[in-house]
Design an enzyme around this catalytic site. Structure first.
Site, PDB file in Angstrom:
ATOM      1  N   HIS A 277      19.830 -15.101 -65.541  1.00 58.67           N
ATOM      2  CA  HIS A 277      20.650 -15.568 -66.660  1.00 58.67           C
ATOM      3  C   HIS A 277      20.013 -16.751 -67.388  1.00 58.67           C
ATOM      4  CE1 HIS A 277      24.038 -15.291 -69.126  1.00 58.67           C
ATOM      5  NE2 HIS A 277      25.025 -15.376 -68.253  1.00 58.67           N
TER       6      HIS A 277
ATOM      7  N   ASP B 109      20.619 -13.246 -71.651  1.00 58.54           N
ATOM      8  CA  ASP B 109      22.044 -13.459 -71.882  1.00 58.54           C
ATOM      9  C   ASP B 109      22.828 -12.204 -71.523  1.00 58.54           C
ATOM     10  OD1 ASP B 109      21.648 -16.036 -72.823  1.00 58.54           O
ATOM     11  OD2 ASP B 109      21.313 -15.346 -74.881  1.00 58.54           O
TER      12      ASP B 109
END
Length: 496
Positions: free
Chosen positions: A467, A471
């Protein structure tokens, strides 16, 4: 003839290194491929072998110097006038054995690969006194990445085993002695030698310069955090540890005692293999480093299964390999990676490195543990080329024949837990990669299609991603594109 010793290629995006240790000094005799010095970069440690036999001349780059790629390190005096490579040392004949007119040949640890400095002797296929043919397998070594078989360098009799099973040896250690020549058949068996302390005592996991500094300053390796590859302790790490406030050392963990005395006889304690230790360390590093998250979707496998059933016989007849599901998934992932390139990228410090190619890692379970062979330039391959590559890599993985080069450089990974019956899982990242796709079991389930309940072969898909660089929108988009391509494979042909 004077030969120049230069800095070898250091790896992608690495432009300089520090000379850590010289193993030879000017005037020393060296053999071909004998290690001359060791270089340290911010990622790996690189050993520099001698390109020829001869005598080491001038050392241009001293220990501690920073050098660039192709920089001159030293000169070597090679040729007819140079000293030849040292001949194999003759072993002393046991008192009970008759004199032999043959010669003794040392069995040495073979080349283990870049950045691999030690191995563990796993199995001896021959015992002392056995007759061996040239190139016959003598033993098997385990490193933290691959298994390496050691062939006999000559025909003769195995007269001495220097490194017994379970011994950890460095890259230049002697494993055994072969008596070859006319007197080989008369050689008397010698008792297997105990593991040599000189071969096992050196901590070759860390950079030699770091090991030297820790020994000179009484620094415990457990108090130093390694920043090199796979946690390798570098010289700068030792300097930082020496500058940090001293902390009380934690007591060594004692082996866990059985919950009840009667349980001891029913337990078995087995040392982890090098490969299993590396798997454990890398998976934990992945959890500690990446901000890992997993997103899920499901795919209707009806169209892929129908297409495969329609063409599998003709495909195998023409290409000599079976048409499986992995080529479809590889093609679908390549297609999705073009649209969401961050899933195919990696973080290097404060930079994001985007890969304009796809080196697909295909996780494979073996009796020794999980390995991930890499199919290079999978984005440029046809279905047949992908299937052939997967078949070949899988076979070599099961046989323990994969080289280190075949497991390096991956940009994205596919893991198929479905072959073991897994219905759903959350795969763990293979650092420094930023994405891994988990395939699962194909299961018939009732689905609502156009207002009607129908039975369809469904598979859950899982994408684990970092992450920090990917995204949620990108991860979901990637997985949807994979789903669309598999549910309508014609989209792959039209690049939709």
């Amino acid at each position: 003839m004077s030969v120049e010793i230069r800095v070898p290629t250091l790896g992608e995006s690495v432009t300089e290194a520090t000379v850590a240790t010289w193993f030879k000094q000017p005037g020393d005799t060296v053999a071909v491929d004998e290690m001359l010095c060791e270089l340290e970069t911010d990622k790996v440690t690189v050993e520099v072998p001698s390109p020829a036999a001869g005598t080491l001349g001038d050392i241009i780059a001293k220990e501690g110097d920073t050098v660039g790629v192709d920089a001159l390190l030293a000169t070597l005096n090679a040729g007819d006038s140079a000293a030849a490579a040292p001949a194999p040392k003759a072993e002393a004949t046991p008192a009970a054995a008759p004199a032999s007119s043959g010669s003794s040949v040392d069995v040495m640890v073979p080349t283990l690969g870049e950045s691999v400095t030690e191995a563990t002797v796993a199995t001896w296929f021959k015992a002392v006194g056995d007759t061996v043919a040239q190139d016959e397998m003598l033993c098997e070594l385990e490193t933290d990445k691959v298994s390496v078989e050691v062939p006999s360098p000559a025909a003769g009799v195995l007269t001495e085993i220097v490194a017994a099973e379970g011994t950890t040896v460095d890259a230049s250690a002697k494993l055994a002695v072969i008596s070859s020549g006319a007197g080989a058949s008369a050689a008397a068996p010698a008792a297997a030698a105990a593991p040599a302390a000189a071969s096992t005592g050196k901590d070759v996991e860390n950079a030699p310069s770091a090991t030297k500094m820790m020994a000179e300053n009484g620094v415990d390796a457990s108090s130093v955090t390694g920043t090199g590859k796979d946690g390798r302790i570098m010289k700068d790490d030792v300097l930082k540890a020496m500058a940090a406030p001293k902390a009380a050392p934690a007591p060594a963990a004692a082996p866990r005692a059985p919950s009840a005395p009667s349980d001891a006889a029913r337990e078995e304690r087995v040392k982890m293999t090098k490969l299993r230790q590396t798997i454990a360390r890398r998976l934990k590093e992945s959890q500690n480093t990446a901000a890992m998250l997993t997103t899920y979707n499901e795919v209707d496998m009806t169209e892929v299964m129908a297409l495969r059933n329609q063409y599998k016989d003709e495909f195998e007849k023409k290409h000599g390999v079976r048409l499986g599901f992995m080529s479809f998934f590889t093609k679908a992932c390549v297609h999705a990676l073009k649209e969401v390139p961050e899933v195919n990228a990696e973080i290097d410090g404060t930079d994001v490195v985007y890969k304009n190619y796809v080196n697909m890692g295909v996780a494979a379970g073996t009796p020794q543990g999980l390995v991930v062979p890499v199919i290079r330039d999978a984005d440029a391959m046809s279905f047949a080329e992908i299937e052939k590559a997967i078949s070949e890599k899988g076979r070599r993985a099961r046989d323990g024949k994969l080289s280190m080069a075949e497991m390096q450089g991956g940009t994205f990974t596919i893991s198929n837990g479905g072959v073991y019956g897994s219905l759903m899982s959350s795969p763990i990242l293979n650092p420094p990669q930023s994405g891994i796709l988990g395939m699962h079991k194909i299961q018939d389930r009732p689905m609502a299609i156009n207002g009607q309940v129908v039975i369809r072969p469904m598979m859950y898909l899982a994408l684990s991603y970092d992450h920090r660089i990917v995204d949620g929108k990108g991860a979901v988009t990637f997985l949807v594109r994979v789903k669309e391509a598999l549910e309508d494979p014609r989209r792959l042909l039209m690049d939709l």
